[in-house]
Enzyme design. Structure first.
Site, PDB file in Angstrom:
ATOM      1  NE  ARG A 187     -30.829  17.462  29.525  1.00 52.70           N
ATOM      2  CZ  ARG A 187     -31.061  17.460  30.830  1.00 52.70           C
ATOM      3  NH1 ARG A 187     -30.107  17.092  31.669  1.00 52.70           N
ATOM      4  NH2 ARG A 187     -32.232  17.837  31.282  1.00 52.70           N
ATOM      5  CE  LYS A 229     -26.807  10.989   7.746  1.00 57.09           C
ATOM      6  NZ  LYS A 229     -27.377  10.734   6.414  1.00 57.09           N
ATOM      7  CD  GLU A 236     -26.293   1.591   1.996  1.00 59.87           C
ATOM      8  OE1 GLU A 236     -25.789   2.477   1.263  1.00 59.87           O
ATOM      9  OE2 GLU A 236     -27.316   1.778   2.684  1.00 59.87           O
ATOM     10  CE  LYS A 269     -21.304   6.929   6.712  1.00 55.63           C
ATOM     11  NZ  LYS A 269     -22.431   6.082   7.063  1.00 55.63           N
ATOM     12  CD  GLU A 311     -27.334  14.038   5.095  1.00 53.82           C
ATOM     13  OE1 GLU A 311     -26.931  12.944   5.514  1.00 53.82           O
ATOM     14  OE2 GLU A 311     -28.477  14.228   4.680  1.00 53.82           O
ATOM     15  NE  ARG A 346     -23.090  11.570   7.134  1.00 50.18           N
ATOM     16  CZ  ARG A 346     -22.897  11.127   8.352  1.00 50.18           C
ATOM     17  NH1 ARG A 346     -22.360  11.922   9.265  1.00 50.18           N
ATOM     18  NH2 ARG A 346     -23.230   9.897   8.708  1.00 50.18           N
ATOM     19  CG  ASN A 358     -28.547  10.765   2.000  1.00 53.59           C
ATOM     20  OD1 ASN A 358     -28.310   9.880   2.820  1.00 53.59           O
ATOM     21  ND2 ASN A 358     -28.621  12.037   2.332  1.00 53.59           N
ATOM     22  CG  HIS A 397     -30.153   6.221   0.824  1.00 55.27           C
ATOM     23  ND1 HIS A 397     -29.157   5.704   0.032  1.00 55.27           N
ATOM     24  CD2 HIS A 397     -29.965   5.676   2.063  1.00 55.27           C
ATOM     25  CE1 HIS A 397     -28.391   4.892   0.765  1.00 55.27           C
ATOM     26  NE2 HIS A 397     -28.862   4.858   1.991  1.00 55.27           N
ATOM     27  CG  HIS A 456     -34.972   6.278   2.997  1.00 57.10           C
ATOM     28  ND1 HIS A 456     -34.414   7.393   3.585  1.00 57.10           N
ATOM     29  CD2 HIS A 456     -34.134   5.258   3.298  1.00 57.10           C
ATOM     30  CE1 HIS A 456     -33.297   7.060   4.201  1.00 57.10           C
ATOM     31  NE2 HIS A 456     -33.095   5.772   4.035  1.00 57.10           N
ATOM     32  CG  HIS A 458     -31.409   0.565   4.235  1.00 55.36           C
ATOM     33  ND1 HIS A 458     -32.074   1.755   4.102  1.00 55.36           N
ATOM     34  CD2 HIS A 458     -30.099   0.858   4.014  1.00 55.36           C
ATOM     35  CE1 HIS A 458     -31.218   2.725   3.829  1.00 55.36           C
ATOM     36  NE2 HIS A 458     -30.012   2.207   3.767  1.00 55.36           N
TER      37      HIS A 458
HETATM   38  P1  NAD Z   1     -30.293  -5.518  10.312  1.00 54.01           P
HETATM   39  O1  NAD Z   1     -29.574  -4.864  11.402  1.00 54.01           O
HETATM   40  O2  NAD Z   1     -31.768  -5.700  10.463  1.00 54.01           O
HETATM   41  O3  NAD Z   1     -29.633  -6.924  10.017  1.00 54.01           O
HETATM   42  C1  NAD Z   1     -30.211  -7.742   9.024  1.00 54.01           C
HETATM   43  C2  NAD Z   1     -30.521  -9.146   9.580  1.00 54.01           C
HETATM   44  O4  NAD Z   1     -29.305  -9.862   9.734  1.00 54.01           O
HETATM   45  C3  NAD Z   1     -31.181  -9.129  10.954  1.00 54.01           C
HETATM   46  O5  NAD Z   1     -32.155 -10.143  10.997  1.00 54.01           O
HETATM   47  C4  NAD Z   1     -30.035  -9.492  11.897  1.00 54.01           C
HETATM   48  O6  NAD Z   1     -30.474 -10.129  13.064  1.00 54.01           O
HETATM   49  C5  NAD Z   1     -29.228 -10.425  11.043  1.00 54.01           C
HETATM   50  N1  NAD Z   1     -27.800 -10.517  11.364  1.00 54.01           N
HETATM   51  C6  NAD Z   1     -26.987  -9.512  11.754  1.00 54.01           C
HETATM   52  N2  NAD Z   1     -25.723  -9.942  11.830  1.00 54.01           N
HETATM   53  C7  NAD Z   1     -25.738 -11.248  11.500  1.00 54.01           C
HETATM   54  C8  NAD Z   1     -24.725 -12.233  11.379  1.00 54.01           C
HETATM   55  N3  NAD Z   1     -23.437 -11.944  11.546  1.00 54.01           N
HETATM   56  N4  NAD Z   1     -25.099 -13.489  11.025  1.00 54.01           N
HETATM   57  C9  NAD Z   1     -26.404 -13.783  10.784  1.00 54.01           C
HETATM   58  N5  NAD Z   1     -27.399 -12.893  10.863  1.00 54.01           N
HETATM   59  C10 NAD Z   1     -27.064 -11.624  11.208  1.00 54.01           C
HETATM   60  O7  NAD Z   1     -30.096  -4.741   8.909  1.00 54.01           O
HETATM   61  P2  NAD Z   1     -28.814  -4.141   8.184  1.00 54.01           P
HETATM   62  O8  NAD Z   1     -29.004  -4.451   6.761  1.00 54.01           O
HETATM   63  O9  NAD Z   1     -27.552  -4.519   8.864  1.00 54.01           O
HETATM   64  O10 NAD Z   1     -29.016  -2.567   8.429  1.00 54.01           O
HETATM   65  C11 NAD Z   1     -30.118  -1.876   7.893  1.00 54.01           C
HETATM   66  C12 NAD Z   1     -30.372  -0.633   8.734  1.00 54.01           C
HETATM   67  O11 NAD Z   1     -29.229   0.216   8.695  1.00 54.01           O
HETATM   68  C13 NAD Z   1     -31.539   0.204   8.238  1.00 54.01           C
HETATM   69  O12 NAD Z   1     -32.369   0.527   9.314  1.00 54.01           O
HETATM   70  C14 NAD Z   1     -30.891   1.454   7.681  1.00 54.01           C
HETATM   71  O13 NAD Z   1     -31.711   2.583   7.781  1.00 54.01           O
HETATM   72  C15 NAD Z   1     -29.660   1.575   8.542  1.00 54.01           C
HETATM   73  N6  NAD Z   1     -28.570   2.328   7.939  1.00 54.01           N
HETATM   74  C16 NAD Z   1     -28.000   3.333   8.671  1.00 54.01           C
HETATM   75  C17 NAD Z   1     -26.944   4.060   8.171  1.00 54.01           C
HETATM   76  C18 NAD Z   1     -26.272   5.095   9.008  1.00 54.01           C
HETATM   77  O14 NAD Z   1     -25.406   5.816   8.497  1.00 54.01           O
HETATM   78  N7  NAD Z   1     -26.595   5.192  10.269  1.00 54.01           N
HETATM   79  C19 NAD Z   1     -26.445   3.769   6.886  1.00 54.01           C
HETATM   80  C20 NAD Z   1     -27.043   2.750   6.151  1.00 54.01           C
HETATM   81  C21 NAD Z   1     -28.107   2.044   6.695  1.00 54.01           C
HETATM   82  N1  GLY Z   2     -25.677   6.520   5.069  1.00 58.75           N
HETATM   83  C1  GLY Z   2     -25.680   7.921   4.869  1.00 58.75           C
HETATM   84  C2  GLY Z   2     -24.795   8.674   5.831  1.00 58.75           C
HETATM   85  O1  GLY Z   2     -24.197   8.119   6.712  1.00 58.75           O
HETATM   86  O2  GLY Z   2     -24.717   9.871   5.732  1.00 58.75           O
END
Ligand code: NAD
Ligand code: GLY
Length: 355
Positions: free
Chosen positions: A123, A145, A187, A223, A233, A237, A241, A244, A248, A260
């Site tokens: 939990r 998030k 982003e 942020k 949100e 907040r 998006n 997005h 999405h 993404h």
């Molecule tokens: P990811 O985590 O898949 O990383 C992209 C690629 O880069 C992967 O293949 C990874 O293995 C590789 N990689 C990571 N670090 C590396 C490094 N230093 N050197 C070489 N390769 C490396 O994708 P991302 O673009 O980092 O994140 C996308 C995700 O984030 C999506 O799922 C999206 O929904 C989420 N997201 C979440 C929020 C939030 O607020 N929680 C905000 C924006 C995006």
């Molecule tokens: N990436 C959108 C949020 O964190 O709210």
């Protein structure tokens, strides 16, 4: 460390985001400032593990943490129930307790999924973010998030849980492939369109000599403020998006093949063109935004038609009842929320694809 930046996020709990080169090699001692020694389960992916896992393990062990590691196949395709279940079973097998901690070492996929595992295991236990992509550094590692994707759509199962600390080692950006770096630029450009024309302008510079630490700090500071005012949100907040709704939908239509950041870039271009065509902007903005995205190796359109995108977007969680809230740019540096019936989304997307 002279080139170390620290930003406090005043949520509950409050935490610091530290941005500096070389942080992973010192992460054990840094994390001891946020918690006593405990069992740390480091979750990472198959690309990041060979690059950085040993450094992190060594530093944690030296600082007195007991370390367990779990590696999953890299990519958005892993951000699902199957991987989440394996991570949860792993935490249970290693007998982590409520005083222990999860460390997300990687990009946004790792951060979202490891964070969600921490939110539901027993939990809820603590977790920390060790972002290794630009996207994770400027956005996903901050704000609490966490989520996985469902067959019906992106991030449809998740929880809000703030990390106990974020350590952003800017040296990790040196190993990023160009297209993954561009995902983070998308982003950051989004943040510029939301709140800061001078941040946006950094990405318009043809020489592309951005200082990543400065960009990360500016995005995180913005942020952090938004999240402090609206952690769950309920209002402001939602602005984060921007791009997005269509982004999405593009990700879902592609079977999560389009990353993404690339999808958000295309979504930002679509809403910018739509806003201008529908008379919602104060000045013309679409050309400037699409030129900036293209300059950074990002798409400004999509192969999917308006009907497919609208159908996908109507399952998005930004919908409430029969309405959807769109984030609409008025000018670069200022956006607003526009609530409309889901049925009005199709003509908006059409205007954005045609404009
Ligand atoms: P990811 O985590 O898949 O990383 C992209 C690629 O880069 C992967 O293949 C990874 O293995 C590789 N990689 C990571 N670090 C590396 C490094 N230093 N050197 C070489 N390769 C490396 O994708 P991302 O673009 O980092 O994140 C996308 C995700 O984030 C999506 O799922 C999206 O929904 C989420 N997201 C979440 C929020 C939030 O607020 N929680 C905000 C924006 C995006
Ligand atoms: N990436 C959108 C949020 O964190 O709210």
């Amino acid at each position: 460390m002279s080139d170390c930046k620290s930003i406090q996020v005043h949520t509950s709990p409050a935490y610091a985001v530290t941005i500096a080169p070389g942080l992973l090699a010192d992460c054990g001692h840094r994390l001891r400032e946020a918690m006593p020694p405990c069992h740390m389960a480091v979750i990472t992916d198959s690309t990041v593990a060979p690059l950085y896992l040993e450094t992190v393990q060594k530093s944690l062990a030296e600082a007195g943490f007991t370390v367990s590691t779990y590696v999953f196949p890299a990519g958005e395709g892993s951000k699902n129930f199957t991987t989440l279940a394996k991570i949860l079973e792993f935490l249970a097998e290693r007998r982590l307790t409520r005083t222990d901690c999860v460390a997300a070492l990687g990009g946004g996929v790792t951060g979202d999924m490891a964070g969600f595992a921490a939110a539901v295991y027993l939990r809820g236990i603590r977790y920390v973010q060790l972002p290794t992509t630009l996207l994770a550094a400027v956005d996903s590692s901050v704000g609490g998030k966490t989520a996985i994707d469902l067959a019906a759509g992106k991030n449809l199962a998740g929880a809000f849980l703030q990390p106990a600390a974020v350590l952003c080692d800017t040296n990790c950006l040196t190993t990023l492939p160009g297209d993954v770096f561009a995902d983070g630029a998308a982003e950051a450009i989004k943040t510029g369109v939301l709140c800061d024309e001078s941040l946006f302008a950094l990405f318009e510079d043809e020489t592309l000599t951005i200082n990543p630490a400065e960009v990360i700090a500016r995005c995180v500071a913005y942020k952090a403020g938004v999240v402090e005012r609206d952690e769950k949100e309920q209002g402001e907040r939602k602005l984060l998006n921007l791009g997005h709704t269509v982004g999405h939908a593009i990700e879902k239509c592609s079977g999560y093949d389009i990353p993404h950041g690339h999808a958000v870039a295309a979504g930002l271009a679509v809403i910018a063109r739509a806003a201008e065509a529908l008379g919602w902007t104060e000045v013309p903005i679409a050309r400037r935004i699409t030129a900036c995205l293209a300059q950074n190796g990002l798409p400004t359109g999509t192969e999917y038609d308006a009907e497919s995108l609208a159908a996908s977007a109507s399952a998005d969680k930004k919908r409430s009842g029969g309405d959807i809230t769109l984030v609409v740019p008025r000018r670069i540096g200022l956006c607003e929320l526009k609530k409309m019936p889901v049925s009005e989304l199709l003509p908006v997307i059409r205007a954005g694809l045609e404009g």
